[in-house]
Scaffold this motif. Structure first.
Motif, PDB file in Angstrom:
ATOM      1  N   LYS A 102      18.713 -26.469   6.637  1.00  0.00           N
ATOM      2  CA  LYS A 102      19.065 -25.095   7.002  1.00  0.00           C
ATOM      3  C   LYS A 102      18.921 -24.156   5.805  1.00  0.00           C
ATOM      4  N   LEU A 103      18.645 -24.717   4.636  1.00  0.00           N
ATOM      5  CA  LEU A 103      18.466 -23.866   3.451  1.00  0.00           C
ATOM      6  C   LEU A 103      16.994 -23.538   3.203  1.00  0.00           C
ATOM      7  N   LYS A 131      16.826 -13.371   4.689  1.00  0.00           N
ATOM      8  CA  LYS A 131      17.578 -13.953   3.571  1.00  0.00           C
ATOM      9  C   LYS A 131      16.681 -14.893   2.770  1.00  0.00           C
ATOM     10  N   ASP A 132      16.800 -14.844   1.441  1.00  0.00           N
ATOM     11  CA  ASP A 132      16.067 -15.811   0.636  1.00  0.00           C
ATOM     12  C   ASP A 132      16.943 -17.045   0.430  1.00  0.00           C
ATOM     13  N   MET A 133      16.383 -18.058  -0.247  1.00  0.00           N
ATOM     14  CA  MET A 133      17.102 -19.320  -0.321  1.00  0.00           C
ATOM     15  C   MET A 133      18.427 -19.177  -1.059  1.00  0.00           C
ATOM     16  N   ILE A 165      22.149 -20.377   0.032  1.00  0.00           N
ATOM     17  CA  ILE A 165      22.920 -21.291  -0.821  1.00  0.00           C
ATOM     18  C   ILE A 165      24.313 -20.719  -1.085  1.00  0.00           C
ATOM     19  N   VAL A 166      24.365 -19.427  -1.367  1.00  0.00           N
ATOM     20  CA  VAL A 166      25.661 -18.792  -1.634  1.00  0.00           C
ATOM     21  C   VAL A 166      26.528 -18.825  -0.368  1.00  0.00           C
ATOM     22  N   GLU A 167      25.912 -18.562   0.789  1.00  0.00           N
ATOM     23  CA  GLU A 167      26.670 -18.630   2.050  1.00  0.00           C
ATOM     24  C   GLU A 167      27.263 -20.024   2.250  1.00  0.00           C
TER      25      GLU A 167
END
Lengths: 477, 213
Positions: free
Chosen positions: A423-424, A439-441, A445-447
């Motif tokens: 999902k990333l 959204k970028d990767m 990742i932050v989410e």
């Protein structure tokens, strides 16, 4: 989650040729015999002397016979367990298990990005993040808690990690007394030292002061852990051109000599105690003199070191997935990917340092989420591919024939999930990507990092053990 | 009653065609109304599939086997359902445009549409504007879906729309376009009604064009 026992098709990458292994071995023997290793510790020197080593001052010279006889007693594999006593990692053969790093003085706030001194909360948060990420198999307490007395920091590090995660734990200690306290706490969790020996969920690092020297307190720690009968990790961190030759082969020699010398001492104290030598041979950056942990040379040297310890039939310690980048960025992803892929393919056994940014100076939680994904892709590659009737799928190819499609076939349904999915990693086309928020990767990742922090709860320790540990920690406030 | 309907939904989700059909027979024997089996069993299972697919927990091959189970179930129920209560999402005509032999994306959209209850005709690949026009005339679909993979062939989409306009058939259908080089902007430029970047969203767009959702 084993990399290779589950796959008989795993490719194995060799950094060194058989001739290279033989020449490094001969050089290792010469260094042990002619150059020696310093062990400035009375008791250790007496043990070496009694075993027939030549001792001059604090320097120990070791013969081939003593080396081979000692390490033949060391097990060629170690099985580690979780805090709950379930088998977690088979450290041996060409299996690879990735874990984190420890003792960073700073940490980034996962919401504001502000860089502050690390605290107990840094360790607790990092432990929960790593507990939640399936591809991180073992971890270390990350962060040196700045708000506790420095002489007790190692007890707090162990405590904050062990109450927030179940995975196999490598906990650094700073003194022999600190190590004794930590072993006592680990034994409480395991239900006694004997249980901890049978099912070790805990280990610690014995770090040489490269080149070719162990410090007095480190030797005292070695004695404690060897006598406790727990697995011992030797973590040499030479820097090419600084604390070791600028060349990779010469630096592998230093790493191997230090590991073997330490392993010999452990076998002399407690024959059969598991040893895992190796480390994180880095490069010295000759512009800044900072240690380069994300360099291509690190992965090359760890791969070569793994081959050397397989030659000696003992498991190896390695490093990968680390970066000198200050934040999670392109540099971080490139550096971590190179070394994780390389060391997994080379079969380094217990590989630390994943998720390291800022050369181990700052804890960034998003880095663990990134490397978890890198390890997932690496697992897929390192498992190799089966070639048999099922995977060749001749009958299916015949059934579908030219121009047809395979989408609705049971064979597809059975096998497509073997492919890496994440999902990333975004594989939508442009419009689809825009529709889902562009959204970028790193955004993803932050989410995910925030989601884990807000939702993931580690398995708690049983109440009586938790209370006992809390009570034991009272004297270290 | 809800137990067996939930079980039908679960087995549909798992793509177990044979189990779904035998459960439906059991349910009918127990006197459960075909409408209830359809809505609380099959459709409920398919909704679950759709939700999990959208959030990335389920993948295309799994959606397709679930759709296969849905069809098998519908084949049993269709004769028993009254005309008004039948699951009728809409009728489509689909094809890859003239000069283009790429099949997989178009087939995927077709399978996904059928999974959502649409029925229709697949004209295959390399389909001329005349063939699209004839199919519309004969089948009276709600949706005409066209696919192109090549930048050189996607211009055919415009020719097809113009051909439908010339034949006074344009107003009777909604036109859905897709394929790797196609964009929302291009879809608007050639006067299509809808565009979807992938097969799953194609179903959403088809449903919203027909006012189903």
């Amino acid at each position: 989650m084993p990399f290779k026992t589950s796959s008989p098709h795993a490719p194995l990458f060799a950094m060194l040729t058989p001739e290279g292994i033989e020449r490094i071995h001969l050089s290792v023997l010469k260094v042990l015999r002619e150059v020696g290793v310093d062990f400035p510790h009375e008791e250790a020197l007496a043990i070496f002397k009694k075993a027939g080593a030549t001792v001059e001052g604090s320097r120990v010279f070791i013969s081939e016979d003593l080396l081979m006889e000692s390490i033949s007693k060391a097990p060629n594999a170690v099985t580690f367990y979780t805090r709950e006593g379930e088998p977690s990692m088979y450290v041996g053969d060409s299996e690879t298990h990735f874990g984190t790093y420890g003792t960073a003085p700073y940490a980034y706030d996962p919401y504001t990005g502000e860089r502050t001194l690390a605290t107990r909360k840094t360790i607790a948060d990092a432990a929960r993040i790593c507990d939640a990420l399936p591809n991180i198999e073992w971890s270390m307490p990350m962060g040196v808690p700045s708000e506790v007395p420095v002489s007790y920091a190692d007890r707090h590090q162990f405590y904050q990690a062990v109450i927030n995660q179940s995975k196999t734990l490598y906990s650094s200690t700073y003194t022999a007394a600190g190590l004794e306290d930590v072993i006592e706490m680990a034994a409480v969790i395991a239900g006694g030292l004997e249980n901890l020996q049978k099912k070790p969920f805990f280990t610690t690092g014995i770090n040489p002061s490269t080149p070719l020297r162990y410090g007095n307190e480190v030797i005292a720690k070695l004695l404690v852990v060897a006598r406790a009968g727990l697995p011992i990790v030797y973590n040499s961190d030479p820097m090419t051109g600084g604390t070791s030759p600028a060349t990779l082969a010469g630096t592998i020699v230093i790493t191997v000599v230090e590991g073997l010398a330490g392993a010999i001492l452990a076998q002399l104290i407690n024959p059969g105690v598991p040893v895992i030598p190796g480390g994180g041979p880095g490069t010295m950056d000759m512009l800044t003199t900072v240690v380069g942990l994300g360099t291509p040379e690190l992965g090359m040297m760890v791969s070569g070191t793994a081959q050397m310890f397989r030659y000696y039939k003992i498991p190896s310690y390695g490093a990968a997935g680390a970066s000198n980048s200050k934040v999670v960025d392109l540099q971080c992803a490139i550096e971590a990917t190179n070394s994780i892929l390389l060391t997994a393919l080379a079969g380094s056994n217990m590989v630390h340092c994943i998720g390291t940014i800022d050369a181990c100076m700052t804890v960034g939680l998003d880095a663990f989420v990134l490397v978890d994904e890198i390890i997932a892709t690496t697992r897929r590659i390192a498992a190799g591919m089966a070639v048999d009737d099922e995977t060749l799928a001749f009958d299916l190819i015949k059934k579908i024939g030219p121009g047809g499609h395979f989408l609705e076939e049971n064979h597809t349904l059975k096998h497509f999930r073997e492919h890496h999915k994440s999902k990333l990693i975004d594989r939508q086309n442009y419009d689809g990507w825009v529709m889902s928020g562009a959204k970028d990767m790193h955004d993803l990742i932050v989410e995910k990092t925030h989601w884990i922090l807000e939702n993931y709860r580690p398995k708690p320790l049983p109440d009586d053990i938790a209370q006992k540990l809390a009570w034991m920690m009272k004297k270290f406030e | 009653m809800t137990d067996i309907l939930n079980l039908i939904a679960d087995k549909l989700y798992e793509g177990e065609v044979d189990t779904v059909t035998s459960l439906i027979k059991d349910a009918l024997q127990q006197g459960i109304l075909p409408e209830d089996i359809l809505h609380s069993g099959l459709m409920s299972g398919m909704d679950h599939v759709g939700r999990d697919f959208k959030c990335g927990d389920l993948y295309v091959p799994e959606v397709l086997v679930a759709a296969r189970a849905m069809h098998a179930g519908m084949d049993l129920l269709r004769p028993l359902l009254s005309q008004t209560s039948a699951a009728y999402s809409g009728k489509y005509v689909i094809g890859t445009v003239k000069g283009d032999l790429h099949d997989i994306g178009k087939s995927l959209v077709k399978l996904m549409l059928e999974g959502a209850g649409f029925t229709g005709i697949d004209l295959g690949t390399d389909v001329t504007p005349e063939a699209f026009m004839n199919a519309v005339r004969e089948n009276k679909p709600d949706i005409v879906a066209m696919s192109a993979l090549l930048t050189t062939t996607m211009t055919e989409m415009k020719n097809i729309i113009e051909a439908l306009e010339d034949a006074n058939l344009r107003q009777s259908v909604k036109i859905l376009v897709g394929g790797a080089p196609v964009t929302q902007a291009y879809a608007q430029e050639i006067g299509a009604d809808g565009y979807a970047p992938d097969a799953a969203r194609a179903v959403d767009v088809a449903q919203s064009l027909l006012g189903n959702r």
